[in-house]
Structure formats: structure tokens, C-alpha cells
Design a protein around this motif. Structure first.
Motif, PDB file in Angstrom:
ATOM      1  N   PHE A   1       0.769  57.253  33.707  1.00  5.23           N
ATOM      2  CA  PHE A   1       1.946  57.083  32.856  1.00  5.23           C
ATOM      3  C   PHE A   1       3.010  56.259  33.579  1.00  5.23           C
ATOM      4  N   ALA A   2       3.234  56.562  34.864  1.00  9.43           N
ATOM      5  CA  ALA A   2       4.257  55.842  35.630  1.00  9.43           C
ATOM      6  C   ALA A   2       3.894  54.367  35.778  1.00  9.43           C
ATOM      7  N   ILE A   3       2.629  54.091  36.075  1.00  8.44           N
ATOM      8  CA  ILE A   3       2.208  52.695  36.249  1.00  8.44           C
ATOM      9  C   ILE A   3       2.389  51.909  34.955  1.00  8.44           C
ATOM     10  N   VAL A   4       1.947  52.478  33.846  1.00 10.34           N
ATOM     11  CA  VAL A   4       2.061  51.790  32.560  1.00 10.34           C
ATOM     12  C   VAL A   4       3.524  51.582  32.192  1.00 10.34           C
ATOM     13  N   ALA A   5       4.360  52.606  32.447  1.00  8.47           N
ATOM     14  CA  ALA A   5       5.784  52.484  32.120  1.00  8.47           C
ATOM     15  C   ALA A   5       6.453  51.393  32.943  1.00  8.47           C
ATOM     16  N   ILE A   6       6.130  51.326  34.231  1.00  8.95           N
ATOM     17  CA  ILE A   6       6.738  50.305  35.102  1.00  8.95           C
ATOM     18  C   ILE A   6       6.277  48.903  34.708  1.00  8.95           C
TER      19      ILE A   6
ATOM     20  N   LEU B   1      -1.837  60.612  27.009  1.00  6.99           N
ATOM     21  CA  LEU B   1      -1.979  61.091  28.377  1.00  6.99           C
ATOM     22  C   LEU B   1      -1.918  62.622  28.498  1.00  6.99           C
ATOM     23  N   PRO B   2      -0.947  63.299  27.881  1.00  7.90           N
ATOM     24  CA  PRO B   2      -0.976  64.771  27.963  1.00  7.90           C
ATOM     25  C   PRO B   2      -2.212  65.373  27.307  1.00  7.90           C
ATOM     26  N   LEU B   3      -2.594  64.842  26.129  1.00 13.38           N
ATOM     27  CA  LEU B   3      -3.773  65.363  25.455  1.00 13.38           C
ATOM     28  C   LEU B   3      -5.019  65.144  26.308  1.00 13.38           C
ATOM     29  N   GLY B   4      -5.141  63.930  26.853  1.00 12.87           N
ATOM     30  CA  GLY B   4      -6.293  63.640  27.691  1.00 12.87           C
ATOM     31  C   GLY B   4      -6.351  64.521  28.928  1.00 12.87           C
ATOM     32  N   THR B   5      -5.185  64.777  29.530  1.00  9.82           N
ATOM     33  CA  THR B   5      -5.146  65.633  30.718  1.00  9.82           C
ATOM     34  C   THR B   5      -5.584  67.052  30.380  1.00  9.82           C
ATOM     35  N   LEU B   6      -5.133  67.567  29.233  1.00 10.71           N
ATOM     36  CA  LEU B   6      -5.534  68.908  28.824  1.00 10.71           C
ATOM     37  C   LEU B   6      -7.037  68.983  28.561  1.00 10.71           C
ATOM     38  N   VAL B   7      -7.579  67.946  27.922  1.00 12.28           N
ATOM     39  CA  VAL B   7      -9.024  67.925  27.663  1.00 12.28           C
ATOM     40  C   VAL B   7      -9.792  67.836  28.978  1.00 12.28           C
ATOM     41  N   LEU B   8      -9.280  67.034  29.918  1.00 14.58           N
ATOM     42  CA  LEU B   8      -9.914  66.949  31.240  1.00 14.58           C
ATOM     43  C   LEU B   8      -9.891  68.311  31.933  1.00 14.58           C
ATOM     44  N   PHE B   9      -8.772  69.025  31.808  1.00 11.23           N
ATOM     45  CA  PHE B   9      -8.700  70.382  32.365  1.00 11.23           C
ATOM     46  C   PHE B   9      -9.815  71.248  31.780  1.00 11.23           C
ATOM     47  N   GLY B  10     -10.002  71.160  30.460  1.00 10.71           N
ATOM     48  CA  GLY B  10     -11.024  71.960  29.814  1.00 10.71           C
ATOM     49  C   GLY B  10     -12.420  71.628  30.306  1.00 10.71           C
ATOM     50  N   TYR B  11     -12.701  70.322  30.443  1.00  7.59           N
ATOM     51  CA  TYR B  11     -14.018  69.908  30.933  1.00  7.59           C
ATOM     52  C   TYR B  11     -14.215  70.318  32.386  1.00  7.59           C
ATOM     53  N   ARG B  12     -13.176  70.172  33.205  1.00 11.87           N
ATOM     54  CA  ARG B  12     -13.289  70.585  34.611  1.00 11.87           C
ATOM     55  C   ARG B  12     -13.484  72.102  34.686  1.00 11.87           C
ATOM     56  N   ARG B  13     -12.856  72.850  33.789  1.00  5.09           N
ATOM     57  CA  ARG B  13     -13.053  74.298  33.766  1.00  5.09           C
ATOM     58  C   ARG B  13     -14.510  74.626  33.435  1.00  5.09           C
TER      59      ARG B  13
END
Length: 493
Positions: A114-119, A137-149
Motif C-alpha cells: 500500500f505504501a509503495i503504490v501510494a508513494i 489490500l485489506p481483503l487480500g491480507t485477510l484471505v491470505l491469513f485464512g489460507y496461511r491458517r
């Protein structure tokens, strides 16, 4: 005592090392599969975000038909995100299956993207929708959490049957090595399989009876050669006087290029990262450990979070709790609530609330179930005093919901050591007393680490660790893990 190192590995170690090569092979295979999962999740979420924001025509322009196509923005952000997941080492085999650190790195990759894209967007004047990024990005991070779990659960099941584990040799003094081996064996999720030990004084008697199956391979002097000879994937060096700082460094040199990992276990245990500061002086890494604090602004903030959080949950759960109360009343004669004196922070008693899950007068029948020996965390399976609906409530921890009132009043916390009765507290030693330095909680570290399946000793150690090292971020993780433990009915009865 001087360590001796051979200049080259034995021929058998390089030509035929099934355990070590296999260990590296499973690590690479697992990392590749998780990479595929990461790419799939990122691509899926970014395509979804693209369709919601820009429409489902990938060649549509940002300013109409003549505008520049938007698909390249989605592809570019996806590539940056995938690269960040690799940059922060989110697939490092040393953290896979361990929980918080893996999730922290995955979350960090999303924030960095997010920071890189914003800059870049700021300096290049890209017309990138903030809503598009705040959705993806938040949705993707949450889905990644689920897959990593899901991967973590699968990996731990594999380790329970002896697969995907790194063979390790522990090197150090006898007593320290025994303590370390016991901790590594407490849970297979650690991923280490102790295949032997190198002792500072190998001529002494073997290990204690409970560790009699761990062979003493030889002295620490021969550690490097023994690691190769037994095809270990790592050597774990404990704090000891037998190896000087210079010799420990030479051990690291001897292991270079062998694929063997050198792990140094410091002499101090049960101290979390926030209390530790590492600094180097004259090339020597020093660990500064802050004393545990049990008051101050952090605790005031925790109290605010507890009261606000419990109030919100009570408001949302009011109707379901009324339904549960009605079922308790209909299915079993007696009061809806069960009140019992428990010991809270600083040893102060309070009345803890629960939905009644046992028959009336169950406390007077305690001896017929557990006898005269009421141990800590006593909770017998197949307790005849539990009602039919009470068994259902206990399975999903529904009977604990009224404790939200205790949290709102300030007697308890949402997360903390479970409160115990006075008879249990009377058995406390120095370690157990540490759990009384914080408010008891509705859920805690030991509940999400095995719940009722853990031994009382292991549960007390986890509670003492929590009391000294808790954080709001850690509480959030415990709360999420509690949800999974309840849904999965892990160790509850």
C-alpha cells in the motif's frame, strides 16, 4: 576445552544424507506450494477489486474508450504485492506453522505494498482510486491469513505424525539440554525432532528417565562432525561454559555450506520480543531484558478495550443470550446462572457468572467425581453432573458468555489467565502466583494452545508467560485463535 573441526565433511555426509536432504526438500516443496497459494489469492482479490472499481472489461480505459487501459495497474500492484511477500520472508520455513510472526510478516507485506503504490501514485500523479486499494489490500491480507491458517493446520497435522520435521542435535550442559528438549517435545508444532545430544561432560550419566530415548552422541568438541554424521538439519547450542564465544563462531564457520542451521538458545526463557532489546558491543550480541510491569498506561488502555469491547459484544449477543437462558430454564430445574467465587487480580475474590450447565447442587457432589484430590485445572471428562444442554454449551463455550458482565464490571478481562477457585490457588507456587498479577480472562493463551488437553504444568507456564509478556496485538491474536478453537471444538469438554 577446545572445539575441533574437520576441514571437510565425510564422504557419506555429502553423498548420502537422506534426513538432511529430505528436510531441505520438504521445505522447498512446502514453500513452492504456499507461493502458488499466495499468487492465487493475490490474483483473485486484485481481479475482484478491478472488476468492482473499473468494470469487468480489462481493456477499458481510465477515462473512457480512448483512455489508458487499467489492467496494467492491477497487474503491477499484484506483482509488487507478491514480491513483498517474498521480500519480508513470509515463507521462511523457520516461521511456517508458528503463528504470530508469520501473520505479522504477511500483514507487513500488505502495508508495504500500500505504501509503495501510494508513494508512486503521488509522484507520478496516477489517478488510482483509494477505495480500490482500501478494498483490495485489506481483503487480500485477510484471505491470505485464512489460507496461511489452513496451511498451518495442515502442517501441524503432518508434524504430529512425524513428517515435515527438522532433525536437530542439542549441544550444551546436561541439565539445560534436558529442559530444552522437554520444551521442544511439548508440542510437535515446533517442527524440531531431537535425534541426539552433545554434552559438555559426556562421561557423566545419561539423560533423565523421561528422555532415555535421546542418545548422548558425544562431547561438544565433536559437534560439527556429529551433526554431519547423523544427518541433522540443525544444531541447537544452549548457554554453557564449554564453548567460548570464539569457539561458537568457529562452529558457525564449520557449518557453512553444509545446509545445517546453527540455532543459539539463550539462557533466559519465557521472555517475549517487546521486552527484549538486542544491541552489539565489540561484536558481541547482548540481550537487554526489561522487567515485567503490571501497571501503567498499557493496563489502563487494556481496561478501556475490555469494557468497551464487552459492552459492544453484550449488546450484539443480548437476544441470543436470552434464548440460551430460556433453554437452560426449560431443560433443567433451577436458576439460569451459576455464580461461583473465583480468585482475581492480586488474589481478590469475585463472583464469576456462567450459564448453569450442571444440575442444581453439583458443587456438593464434587468429591464423588474427582475424589479428595482437587488438582489445578480439574475438569473431568464425562462429568455426570453436566446436563444434556450443558454439555452442548460447554462444547462451544456458550456457558462462558455471562462473564462478559464480569468484564464490563472490571472483575475480569477479555483475555487473560482463567480464574480459579480458592482451593486451587492455595496450591500455587512461585510460578503460579505470577498469573495473579493480571486480571483473569474469558480466554487465554493456554486455551488456544490446547485447551483442556494440556497438562496443568504446561497451562501454568503459558499463563505465567502471558502475564509477563502480554500485548494488545497478542490479545487480538488470542481472541481470533479462540474463535477457531471453539469452532473446531479443540480440546473442549
Amino acid at each position: 576445552m577446545a572445539l575441533t573441526f574437520s576441514s571437510s565433511a565425510p564422504a557419506s555426509a555429502t553423498a548420502d544424507a537422506p534426513a538432511r536432504v529430505g528436510s531441505a526438500a520438504w521445505a522447498r516443496s512446502l514453500q513452492r506450494r504456499i507461493l502458488v497459494t499466495d499468487v492465487f489469492v493475490v490474483a483473485l482479490v486484485m481481479v475482484l477489486a478491478h472488476g468492482v472499481r473499473f468494470g469487468w472489461d480489462p481493456f477499458a480505459g481510465m477515462a473512457g474508450a480512448s483512455g489508458e487501459p487499467t489492467w496494467w495497474i492491477t497487474v503491477a500492484i499484484s506483482l509488487v504485492w507478491i514480491a513483498e511477500l517474498a521480500w519480508v520472508h513470509s515463507r521462511d520455513v523457520r516461521i511456517l506453522g508458528q503463528g504470530p510472526e508469520e501473520y505479522r510478516r504477511v500483514g507487513s507485506a500488505g502495508l508495504r505494498t500500500f505504501a509503495i503504490v501510494a508513494i508512486v501514485g503521488f509522484f507520478t500523479q496516477w489517478a488510482i482510486s483509494r477505495g480500490y486499494l482500501l478494498f483490495a489490500l485489506p481483503l487480500g491480507t485477510l484471505v491470505l491469513f485464512g489460507y496461511r491458517r489452513a496451511w498451518r493446520s495442515w502442517l501441524n497435522k503432518q508434524r504430529d505424525v512425524g513428517r515435515y520435521r527438522t532433525p536437530v542435535i542439542v549441544a550444551g550442559p546436561r541439565r539445560t539440554s534436558e529442559q530444552l528438549i522437554r520444551r521442544l517435545r511439548r508440542t510437535r508444532a515446533s517442527g524440531y525432532d531431537v535425534i541426539g545430544v552433545c554434552l559438555a561432560d559426556p562421561s557423566s550419566a545419561g539423560l533423565e528417565q523421561d528422555l532415555a530415548d535421546v542418545p548422548v552422541l558425544g562431547p561438544i568438541d565433536d559437534a560439527a562432525d556429529l551433526v554431519r554424521e547423523h544427518h541433522a538439519g540443525a544444531i541447537m547450542l544452549t548457554a554453557n561454559d564449554a564453548v567460548s564465544m570464539r569457539e561458537a563462531r568457529r562452529l558457525g564457520w564449520a557449518l557453512e555450506g553444509t545446509g545445517v542451521t546453527l540455532i543459539v538458545a539463550p539462557g533466559i526463557a519465557d521472555v517475549a520480543g517487546p521486552r527484549v532489546l538486542m544491541s552489539r558491543h565489540e561484536g558481541v550480541p547482548l540481550l537487554y531484558v526489561d522487567s515485567a510491569a503490571f501497571s501503567g498506561a498499557r493496563y489502563s488502555l487494556k481496561d478501556i478495550v475490555d469494557r468497551v469491547g464487552s459492552g459492544i459484544i453484550l449488546a450484539l449477543a443480548a437476544i441470543p443470550m436470552l434464548i440460551v437462558a430460556a433453554v437452560v430454564k426449560i431443560t433443567s430445574p433451577g436458576p439460569v446462572f451459576f455464580r461461583q467465587e473465583r480468585i482475581g487480580k492480586d488474589g481478590k475474590p469475585f463472583a464469576m457468572l456462567k450459564f448453569r450447565s450442571m444440575v442444581v447442587g453439583a458443587e456438593s457432589r464434587l468429591k464423588e467425581v474427582v475424589g479428595d484430590d482437587v488438582g489445578m485445572f480439574y475438569k473431568p471428562k464425562n462429568d455426570p453432573r453436566v446436563t444434556r444442554f450443558g454439555r452442548f454449551m460447554r462444547r462451544y463455550s456458550i456457558d462462558e458468555l455471562p462473564q462478559l458482565i464480569n468484564v464490563f464490571k472490571g472483575d475480569m478481562s477479555l483475555v487473560g489467565p482463567r480464574p480459579q477457585i480458592a482451593a486451587e490457588v492455595e496450591q500455587y507456587g512461585d510460578l503460579e502466583q505470577r498469573r495473579l498479577l493480571v486480571k483473569p480472562g474469558m480466554t487465554g493463551l493456554w486455551q488456544v494452545s490446547g485447551r483442556s488437553s494440556l497438562t496443568p504444568e504446561a497451562s501454568m507456564e503459558l499463563d505465567a508467560y502471558y502475564a509477563e509478556n502480554w500485548s494488545l496485538g497478542g490479545d487480538a491474536i488470542i481472541a481470533l485463535r479462540t474463535f477457531w478453537a471453539v469452532v473446531g471444538k479443540t480440546g473442549a469438554y
